[in-house]
Write a protein that holds these residues in place. Structure first.
Motif, short mmCIF file in Angstrom:
data_model
loop_
_atom_site.label_atom_id
_atom_site.label_comp_id
_atom_site.label_asym_id
_atom_site.label_seq_id
_atom_site.Cartn_x
_atom_site.Cartn_y
_atom_site.Cartn_z
N LEU A 184 10.00 2.77 3.74
CA LEU A 184 10.21 4.18 3.40
C LEU A 184 11.60 4.58 3.88
N LEU A 185 12.31 5.32 3.06
CA LEU A 185 13.64 5.79 3.47
C LEU A 185 13.46 6.88 4.53
N PRO A 186 14.41 6.96 5.47
CA PRO A 186 14.26 7.96 6.54
C PRO A 186 14.17 9.39 6.00
N ALA A 187 14.96 9.69 4.98
CA ALA A 187 14.92 11.04 4.43
C ALA A 187 14.09 11.01 3.15
N GLN A 188 13.05 11.79 3.11
CA GLN A 188 12.14 11.80 1.97
C GLN A 188 12.33 13.05 1.12
N PRO A 189 11.92 12.99 -0.15
CA PRO A 189 12.08 14.16 -1.03
C PRO A 189 11.38 15.40 -0.46
N SER A 190 10.23 15.18 0.18
CA SER A 190 9.57 16.30 0.81
C SER A 190 9.80 16.22 2.31
N ALA A 250 8.14 16.68 11.80
CA ALA A 250 6.96 17.23 11.13
C ALA A 250 6.76 18.69 11.51
N ILE A 251 6.96 18.98 12.79
CA ILE A 251 6.81 20.37 13.27
C ILE A 251 7.85 21.27 12.59
N GLN A 252 9.07 20.77 12.55
CA GLN A 252 10.16 21.55 11.91
C GLN A 252 9.84 21.84 10.45
N ALA A 253 9.28 20.83 9.78
CA ALA A 253 9.01 20.99 8.35
C ALA A 253 8.06 22.15 8.10
N MET A 254 7.17 22.40 9.08
CA MET A 254 6.20 23.48 8.89
C MET A 254 6.78 24.85 9.20
N VAL A 255 7.61 24.91 10.24
CA VAL A 255 8.09 26.24 10.63
C VAL A 255 9.29 26.68 9.80
N ARG A 256 9.89 25.78 9.07
CA ARG A 256 11.08 26.14 8.28
C ARG A 256 10.73 26.72 6.93
N ARG A 257 9.45 27.00 6.69
CA ARG A 257 9.07 27.47 5.37
C ARG A 257 9.88 28.68 4.96
N ASP A 317 0.85 -1.19 0.00
CA ASP A 317 0.00 0.00 0.00
C ASP A 317 0.89 1.24 0.00
N LYS A 318 0.99 1.83 -1.17
CA LYS A 318 1.95 2.92 -1.34
C LYS A 318 1.40 4.24 -0.82
N VAL A 319 2.32 5.14 -0.53
CA VAL A 319 1.96 6.50 -0.12
C VAL A 319 1.51 7.25 -1.38
N PRO A 320 0.34 7.87 -1.36
CA PRO A 320 -0.12 8.57 -2.57
C PRO A 320 0.56 9.93 -2.74
N ALA A 321 1.87 9.90 -2.77
CA ALA A 321 2.66 11.13 -2.94
C ALA A 321 4.04 10.69 -3.40
#
Lengths: 386, 422
Positions: free
Chosen positions: B380-386, B415-422, B366-370
């Motif tokens: 899943l690899l630890p570091a993802q493209p997004s 996940a929190i970091q990903a949002m505030v680092r915009r 069941d793949k991730v739809p992204a």
């Protein structure tokens, strides 16, 4: 306990003979447990342990050259197909045999076999000029520039009186299907598959070179083999030596012809048929369905699967040069196949390999079950229903 | 629904098992709005089906209860069961997610009273027990299900039986008109924690799983040992319900095998050591044999291994089990193995053989739809493209519960970091 000597030189020599993966083994023992020798009693079963044999190879240690050990493996690939490390166990066996046979120490019973292959181009002591004797009474086309398929007939079916019926049946079937095919004839040599498995690398190279030169000179592009052993060496071993053709087994061609409607078989006989998967057709080459499709089209009495079938099929014991081994009654794998087929209610045990046929007939006879079970090569059953 | 909170500061957690719950709660308790999307009709995932944790041998229901209470007490956590994510688009801080909700046919008025199940006649195979038991077509997924709400099996929808079930409910909780629906969520980051599946042991043809009743997998053993399981916790032979005296564990059933799972699943050695204690606690006269290639009990788990090893009733045999055969009359199953310490071939009969099957990441099928990256086994690899799509737990590598919790906590921070680092 006596000290044991490790020889890294010996190990390296075995590796150089083709046992490149022997050091991948982690000694889990799965191979030994899946080995068909576990299913029978006797001296060879007690002495031969494929995991231990490879361990000796890894360490370059003495002990594997005992004939009961070194020449016991039938190269059925049950262990190799399931090895968790992907160790090419059959190659390791071949290389360990080559380290002994290459040094001129082939066991006495094998010398006439290897000698005949050298001298006559077949291991059955048949004169080269008699290679096409099986064709008598049949008009077998000669391979020419306009022929699509070269039909390569296994030496066994050229010389063994019982086995010639296989070659004849296949010719009848190919003709009925309207396939463009032909044979070359006396210049053909044994494919060498079993010679190489016995460790005679030099002989194999000679046979293979001779065939490759011959086939290429005749303009061969596509080959149909009667035996799965020829199929396997032509597809797996010949390409790196310069023999690159499209090679298929007769069951594959015929199954396609039945599907296309080019070959019509009438359903005949009310006998239940079981199919024995030849190791070199099934596990080694991945062909499981073609012979079954053909059987379904030609048998009225129904088919039945043996308890060990397809990927888990039990070897007839004729591979790896074991067709020339003397095995006491009660220790023959074929006996288990015959008994299983009878238990399953089969009246006919069919296979698609001349070696398997040979071994199963011997087993059936030694059990005295000829009245209860008929051993047949698939092509014979099909040709009878044309 | 996307406008209920500040979408750009909320986190979507896919998977409501131990990893997903942990990631969601850690993020919510740091003050972020969180959505959990769970495929099953209940939260808790695989852990809910376990009998005990190793090495402390305590029941997982305890830790799950605590997490469920944290969810109930935290208005920032919203969850959807019987739900799947079908589409993710956008960038960190601004993802658009489509969620598909399967109909439960039971609404929030359900009190869990069970009258609907009494009205139902059709029985279905119980997925919670891996098909070892049956449940009525109106069923509670399991005794401690959260949410404590019944489900109607789709098989009965449109039948007179469904009407009967609806009529039986005193609270009007059965809604036969419920349809599948989809909705969108706007989130700032996604934690993917869809967990694992047990390797299908029937693929290891020579072990006979699926053919021999008394050859079971380790996840089934957890159900047999659980008091809310098909046998009320009695470890018995599936063939005849007889108590077991001699039990074998076959390690690396599929794992560390290039024909199956080339990797070590990491937890199966500990799981079998733990399950050996289940057998012996129930029946002090029983004996256990563990067939192994290597026992991998890392770090502090070595102590647990040593503890089990000391028990004279547990025998360890180094050797990968070969063929397993069955005596069709007695149901006894025989394991053949080469003992690597002696070189001898053993053939020994057992009442029950437990295959220590490994973990397959859910993302293998069941793949991730992204746009995400996997290794060759579907992890899943630890570091993802997004940076905004963060894997957690067993979708990354096979881990035990404690490591899942740690990894999920780390994933929440990422996940929190990903949002505030915009």
């Amino acid at each position: 306990m006596e000290p044991k000597y490790v020889s890294l030189e010996m190990r390296d020599y075995i590796v150089s003979m083709g046992a490149e993966t022997v050091n991948w083994c982690m000694q889990c023992g799965l191979c030994t447990n899946l080995c068909p020798w576990r299913l029978v009693p006797g001296e060879t079963s007690e002495k031969f342990n494929i995991r231990h044999m490879q361990r000796l190879g890894q360490m370059g240690m003495e002990g594997f050259e005992d004939e009961h050990i070194l020449f016991a493996c039938t190269t059925c690939s049950m262990c190799q197909s399931n090895c968790p490390r992907g160790v090419k166990i059959v190659d390791n066996v071949r290389a360990m045999r080559a380290s002994i046979v290459g040094a001129g120490m082939a066991p006495a019973n094998l010398r006439p076999i290897l000698g005949s292959a050298h001298a006559n181009g077949n291991p059955w002591s048949g004169p080269r000029e008699k290679r096409t004797a099986w064709q008598q009474g049949l008009e077998v086309p000669t391979f020419g520039p306009d022929t699509e398929y070269f039909l390569f007939v296994c030496c066994h079916s050229c010389y063994d009186p019982r086995s010639t019926k296989v070659a004849q049946s296949i010719v009848k079937l190919l003709k009925a299907a309207g396939i463009s095919f032909g044979v070359i004839g006396n210049e053909e040599s044994c494919c060498g598959e079993s010679m190489r498995k016995l460790g005679d690398e030099e002989l194999f190279q000679k046979l293979a070179q001779s065939n490759i030169e011959l086939f290429n000179a005749k303009g061969v592009k596509k080959i149909i083999t009667t035996s799965p052993h020829c199929l396997w060496t032509f597809t797996q071993e010949y390409p790196e030596l310069g023999g690159r053709w499209e090679v298929i087994h007769y069951t594959q061609v015929l199954a396609q012809c039945v599907q296309d409607g080019r070959l019509k078989l009438s359903k005949d006989g009310s006998k239940k048929v079981a199919f024995h998967d030849p190791c070199y057709l099934g596990r080694h080459s991945g062909v499981f369905d073609a012979p079954r499709q053909l059987l379904e089209n030609a048998v009225d009495g129904g088919t039945v699967e043996l308890s060990r079938s397809r990927e888990l099929s039990l070897c007839c014991a004729g591979g790896g040069g074991r067709i020339w081994a003397e095995v006491p009654m009660g220790e023959r794998f074929g006996e288990l196949r015959v008994t299983d087929a009878i238990d399953k209610g089969a009246k006919v045990l069919a296979t698609a390999c001349p070696y398997c046929m040979n071994m199963l007939i011997d087993a059936c006879n030694s059990l005295g079950k000829q009245e209860q079970l008929e051993i047949a090569e698939l092509s014979e059953l099909l040709a009878a229903n044309l | 629904m996307s406008d209920v909170t500040n979408g750009h500061r909320s986190i979507l957690v896919v998977g409501g098992g131990m990893s997903g719950l942990s990631a969601a709660l850690e993020a919510a308790e740091a003050g972020l709005p969180v959505y959990i999307v769970e495929k099953e009709p209940y939260l808790g995932g695989r852990v809910a089906r376990m009998n005990k944790y190793f090495p402390k041998l305590c029941p997982p229901s305890c830790g799950l209860e605590i997490n469920f209470r944290r969810i109930k007490n935290n208005p920032l956590v919203r969850f959807f069961t019987m739900a799947e994510v079908t589409k993710i688009s956008g960038v960190p801080g601004d993802f658009d997610v489509t969620v598909k909700l399967a109909p439960r046919y039971v609404n929030e008025k359900c009190t869990g009273c069970g009258v609907c199940a009494e009205a139902a006649e059709t029985e279905i195979s119980n997925p919670f027990d891996y098909g070892l038991s049956k449940v009525k077509a109106a069923y509670l997924p399991h005794e401690f299900a959260f949410p404590m709400r019944y489900v109607l099996a789709p098989q009965v929808i449109g039948t007179a039986e469904a009407e009967k079930i609806r009529a039986a409910c005193p609270y009007g909780a059965v809604d036969l008109d419920m349809q599948e629906k989809t909705f969108d969520l706007k989130v700032g980051a996604v934690v993917w924690a869809t967990g694992w599946k047990p390797y299908d042991a029937s693929k290891i043809a020579y072990y006979g799983a699926g053919r021999f009743q008394n050859v079971i997998s380790n996840v089934v053993m957890e159900r047999l040992a659980s008091f809310n399981g098909p046998t009320q916790g009695r470890i018995v032979r599936p063939s005849d319900g007889a108590a077991v005296q001699k039990v074998a564990f076959v390690q690396c059933a599929g794992s560390r095998d290039e024909n199956h799972l080339p990797y070590c699943s990491g937890i199966c050695c500990l799981a079998s050591l733990k399950q050996a204690t289940y057998v012996l606690d129930q029946n002090p006269e029983a004996s256990v044999t563990i067939f192994y290639i290597d026992i991998r009990a890392l770090g502090k788990y070595e102590d647990f291994y040593a503890k089990v090893q000391k028990d004279a009733r547990v025998r360890f045999v180094k050797g990968k089990a070969g063929e397993i055969s069955e005596n069709a009359e007695t149901g006894q199953v025989t394991v053949q193995v080469e003992d690597q310490e002696t070189g001898s071939i053993l053939r020994e009969g057992f009442d029950l053989v437990v295959l220590a099957t490994g973990m397959v990441p859910s993302t293998a099928d069941d793949k991730v739809p992204a746009e995400v990256t996997y290794d060759e086994n579907g992890f899943l690899l630890p570091a993802q493209p997004s940076a905004g799509i963060v894997p957690a737990g067993c979708v990354k590598r096979p881990v035990d519960v404690a490591s899942s919790v740690q990894d999920a906590t780390a994933a929440a921070l990422k996940a929190i970091q990903a949002m505030v680092r915009r």
